[in-house]
Design an enzyme around this catalytic site. Sequence first.
Site, PDB file in Angstrom:
ATOM      1  N   SER A  76      63.720  -4.691  17.236  1.00 33.11           N
ATOM      2  CA  SER A  76      63.838  -3.333  17.800  1.00 33.11           C
ATOM      3  C   SER A  76      64.117  -2.218  16.923  1.00 33.11           C
ATOM      4  O   SER A  76      63.378  -2.246  15.930  1.00 33.11           O
ATOM      5  CB  SER A  76      64.754  -3.874  18.758  1.00 33.11           C
ATOM      6  OG  SER A  76      65.321  -2.691  19.732  1.00 33.11           O
ATOM      7  N   TYR A  86      59.225   6.980  20.853  1.00 29.41           N
ATOM      8  CA  TYR A  86      59.423   5.649  20.032  1.00 29.41           C
ATOM      9  C   TYR A  86      60.691   5.062  20.545  1.00 29.41           C
ATOM     10  O   TYR A  86      60.628   3.842  20.827  1.00 29.41           O
ATOM     11  CB  TYR A  86      59.496   5.859  18.379  1.00 29.41           C
ATOM     12  CG  TYR A  86      59.465   4.598  17.740  1.00 29.41           C
ATOM     13  CD1 TYR A  86      58.913   3.486  17.504  1.00 29.41           C
ATOM     14  CD2 TYR A  86      60.851   4.593  17.238  1.00 29.41           C
ATOM     15  CE1 TYR A  86      59.171   2.239  16.984  1.00 29.41           C
ATOM     16  CE2 TYR A  86      61.379   3.404  16.413  1.00 29.41           C
ATOM     17  CZ  TYR A  86      60.433   2.362  16.460  1.00 29.41           C
ATOM     18  OH  TYR A  86      60.725   1.175  15.677  1.00 29.41           O
ATOM     19  N   LYS A 143      61.236   1.369  22.483  1.00 25.78           N
ATOM     20  CA  LYS A 143      62.257   0.183  22.188  1.00 25.78           C
ATOM     21  C   LYS A 143      63.350  -0.284  22.872  1.00 25.78           C
ATOM     22  O   LYS A 143      63.627  -1.182  23.219  1.00 25.78           O
ATOM     23  CB  LYS A 143      62.908   0.455  20.592  1.00 25.78           C
ATOM     24  CG  LYS A 143      61.851   0.533  19.712  1.00 25.78           C
ATOM     25  CD  LYS A 143      60.984  -1.016  19.327  1.00 25.78           C
ATOM     26  CE  LYS A 143      60.231  -0.945  18.189  1.00 25.78           C
ATOM     27  NZ  LYS A 143      59.772  -2.323  18.174  1.00 25.78           N
TER      28      LYS A 143
END
Length: 330
Positions: free
Chosen positions: A173, A207, A211
């Site tokens: 992650s 992004y 995650k």
Amino acid sequence: MGGDAGSLSFLRFICNQLFGRLPVPTTSFEGKTVIVTGSNVGLGLEASRHIVRLGAAKLIMACRSTGKGEAAARSVEESTGCAPGTIEVWPMDLSSYDSVKAFAARVTQELDRVDVLLANAAVAMMQWEWTEDNETNITVNVVSTILLALLVLPKMKDTATRYNTRPTLTFVSSETHAMVDFPDAGASEGIFQSLNDRSKADMATRYPTSKLVLNFAVREMTSRRPREAYPVTINYINPGLCQSELSRHAGLEVTIPKMLLGRTTEQGARTLVAGACGGPETHGQYMDMCVVAEPGTMLTRPGAEETQTRVWDELMVKLDEVEPGVFGNL
């Protein structure tokens, strides 16, 4: 960016980056078969090097480019002195569902066991691109990553039964998941449909948002399969800000902090290996600095469980179209 990006969180980030000490991995992988995705560069490559150094019987380096993967494999072989045949390079491209399914089918057919799946591969696209049925960050970092996990889990559960061991599924992650809000959570049209609306997309935060969505999915997986009744440990980890290829599409707002604060790829890879070595106590847990830690409040605050369930339910609808009945693999 929102989320937990307050002064205390930022100070903790700086202290961890500059002064945090990450232990060099020492846990043995003797006799184990390990799959590392995105393993031809950066964190995946250095994690592969650690895993082979620690005695893995077989390492599958899953790479989009087999040419680059073969070069990476030679680098690991030369630095570790491992036995010939220890490392195999298999093609897999997370931007293609067919590629993911073909890779997983090969795992099922050709591997006797899978002790670790280290789901490291990801992208950080700052410009809008469309891949399969989603914006590219969402396809690669969320949908294909969960698809791969569900397709490989039956082999991991079989490994647990046949070899009296407990395999580990580790998702890589990012702490940036804690630094964004998630306005799409309440979208009437659906979370993924909202994320796939180009007119609303904030690519500067895409992004970390991807995650965050991945983390919701992982937490729901483990809430449905608690550790006492499940033979595979599933965890998710934060490698921190590292010198890696991930930010090659990013601008100066990422490049400059990475230059000033970034860990080396070898140091960051230690966090991946810590996840891959995680015992049952890490099942469903977020790991930071190689230990279990609290994730961002977006994952734990009131209403988070509802969002988590919604993410999972919508994701299963999407995946059922890609591979009917894949949810049953969990």
